[in-house]
Design a protein around this motif. Sequence first.
Motif, PDB file in Angstrom:
ATOM      1  N   PRO A  68      51.957  53.260  58.073  1.00 23.02           N
ATOM      2  CA  PRO A  68      51.755  51.590  58.044  1.00 23.02           C
ATOM      3  C   PRO A  68      51.012  51.178  56.625  1.00 23.02           C
ATOM      4  O   PRO A  68      50.002  51.878  56.378  1.00 23.02           O
ATOM      5  N   LEU A  69      51.714  50.642  55.825  1.00 24.41           N
ATOM      6  CA  LEU A  69      51.032  49.933  54.457  1.00 24.41           C
ATOM      7  C   LEU A  69      51.676  48.762  54.010  1.00 24.41           C
ATOM      8  O   LEU A  69      52.670  48.052  54.475  1.00 24.41           O
ATOM      9  N   TYR A  70      50.883  48.118  53.117  1.00 20.06           N
ATOM     10  CA  TYR A  70      51.266  47.155  52.177  1.00 20.06           C
ATOM     11  C   TYR A  70      51.254  47.445  50.753  1.00 20.06           C
ATOM     12  O   TYR A  70      50.224  47.863  50.518  1.00 20.06           O
ATOM     13  N   VAL A  71      52.282  46.838  50.122  1.00 17.66           N
ATOM     14  CA  VAL A  71      52.149  46.983  48.613  1.00 17.66           C
ATOM     15  C   VAL A  71      51.797  45.759  48.238  1.00 17.66           C
ATOM     16  O   VAL A  71      52.233  44.706  48.646  1.00 17.66           O
ATOM     17  N   MET A  72      50.491  45.574  47.332  1.00 19.03           N
ATOM     18  CA  MET A  72      50.267  44.445  46.873  1.00 19.03           C
ATOM     19  C   MET A  72      49.918  44.455  45.314  1.00 19.03           C
ATOM     20  O   MET A  72      50.320  45.521  45.017  1.00 19.03           O
ATOM     21  N   GLY A  73      50.361  43.263  44.948  1.00 23.72           N
ATOM     22  CA  GLY A  73      50.197  42.961  43.492  1.00 23.72           C
ATOM     23  C   GLY A  73      48.771  42.542  42.946  1.00 23.72           C
ATOM     24  O   GLY A  73      48.186  41.491  43.695  1.00 23.72           O
ATOM     25  N   ASP A  74      48.024  43.153  42.281  1.00 25.96           N
ATOM     26  CA  ASP A  74      46.688  42.549  41.736  1.00 25.96           C
ATOM     27  C   ASP A  74      46.624  41.233  40.994  1.00 25.96           C
ATOM     28  O   ASP A  74      48.129  40.888  40.925  1.00 25.96           O
ATOM     29  N   PRO A  75      45.686  40.500  40.622  1.00 25.76           N
ATOM     30  CA  PRO A  75      46.167  39.329  39.984  1.00 25.76           C
ATOM     31  C   PRO A  75      46.683  39.440  38.548  1.00 25.76           C
ATOM     32  O   PRO A  75      47.181  38.476  37.941  1.00 25.76           O
ATOM     33  N   GLU A  76      46.713  40.654  38.038  1.00 23.60           N
ATOM     34  CA  GLU A  76      47.338  41.006  36.448  1.00 23.60           C
ATOM     35  C   GLU A  76      48.814  41.553  36.949  1.00 23.60           C
ATOM     36  O   GLU A  76      49.414  41.860  36.017  1.00 23.60           O
ATOM     37  N   GLY A  77      49.145  41.647  38.310  1.00 19.70           N
ATOM     38  CA  GLY A  77      50.504  42.210  38.570  1.00 19.70           C
ATOM     39  C   GLY A  77      50.633  43.769  38.825  1.00 19.70           C
ATOM     40  O   GLY A  77      51.602  44.402  39.005  1.00 19.70           O
ATOM     41  N   HIS A  78      49.278  44.504  38.720  1.00 21.38           N
ATOM     42  CA  HIS A  78      49.376  46.026  39.013  1.00 21.38           C
ATOM     43  C   HIS A  78      49.505  46.262  40.420  1.00 21.38           C
ATOM     44  O   HIS A  78      48.537  45.652  41.292  1.00 21.38           O
ATOM     45  N   PRO A  79      50.627  46.824  40.696  1.00 19.38           N
ATOM     46  CA  PRO A  79      50.771  47.111  42.355  1.00 19.38           C
ATOM     47  C   PRO A  79      49.634  48.250  42.670  1.00 19.38           C
ATOM     48  O   PRO A  79      49.315  49.040  42.316  1.00 19.38           O
ATOM     49  N   PHE A  80      49.117  47.866  43.932  1.00 15.96           N
ATOM     50  CA  PHE A  80      48.441  49.002  44.704  1.00 15.96           C
ATOM     51  C   PHE A  80      49.007  48.847  45.997  1.00 15.96           C
ATOM     52  O   PHE A  80      49.374  47.997  46.649  1.00 15.96           O
ATOM     53  N   CYS A  81      48.576  49.963  47.057  1.00 18.86           N
ATOM     54  CA  CYS A  81      48.805  50.067  48.363  1.00 18.86           C
ATOM     55  C   CYS A  81      47.573  50.092  49.042  1.00 18.86           C
ATOM     56  O   CYS A  81      46.644  50.521  48.836  1.00 18.86           O
ATOM     57  N   LEU A  82      47.540  49.327  50.276  1.00 14.14           N
ATOM     58  CA  LEU A  82      46.609  49.362  51.473  1.00 14.14           C
ATOM     59  C   LEU A  82      47.427  50.056  52.304  1.00 14.14           C
ATOM     60  O   LEU A  82      48.374  49.752  52.792  1.00 14.14           O
ATOM     61  N   LEU A  83      46.943  51.281  52.970  1.00 17.52           N
ATOM     62  CA  LEU A  83      47.575  52.137  53.938  1.00 17.52           C
ATOM     63  C   LEU A  83      46.715  52.808  54.832  1.00 17.52           C
ATOM     64  O   LEU A  83      45.397  52.844  54.759  1.00 17.52           O
ATOM     65  N   VAL A  84      47.209  52.831  56.118  1.00 23.93           N
ATOM     66  CA  VAL A  84      46.312  53.329  57.303  1.00 23.93           C
ATOM     67  C   VAL A  84      46.332  54.867  56.847  1.00 23.93           C
ATOM     68  O   VAL A  84      47.569  55.342  56.851  1.00 23.93           O
ATOM     69  N   GLY A  85      45.220  55.642  56.783  1.00 19.41           N
ATOM     70  CA  GLY A  85      45.314  57.100  56.393  1.00 19.41           C
ATOM     71  C   GLY A  85      44.382  58.001  57.391  1.00 19.41           C
ATOM     72  O   GLY A  85      43.206  57.693  57.680  1.00 19.41           O
TER      73      GLY A  85
END
Length: 137
Positions: A120-137
């Motif tokens: 399970p994960l979310y791909v997020m964009g930081d305030p400058e648009g860089h993608p990052f993932c939050l994931l269960v690991g």
Amino acid sequence: MSYPVLSCTALDARDCRALAEFYRELLGLHYREGDDPPADGAAPDDSDWLVLLDDQDRRVLAVQEKTDLRPSTWPSEEIPMQLHMDFRVSDADELETQRARAESLGARLLMDRSDDADEPLYVMGDPEGHPFCLLVG
């Protein structure tokens, strides 16, 4: 044989301070001595390179000014992702908590895979648009 050691990851930003603050809050980091925000009433913040440290004073992230940065348009490849970071959380409840925190700090949701049984994960964009993932690991 010796190997190079990663010092930190550096991210480009149109607004150095704002992006550093986003990751400082999101990840519970602190500034390297001398990189703290100016005190109220002090001279304007002209920082073009800021370093964030973990609780053992190890470099984790640096943010450098790049005023002509064009944010990623991912998942469209018009402007590719170029780099992303993955941040692990303990379980699905924590995933939801951290997604809400990230959004409250200025991130936006780019992809929802929170119902993926394997990861399970979310791909997020930081305030400058860089993608990052939050994931269960």
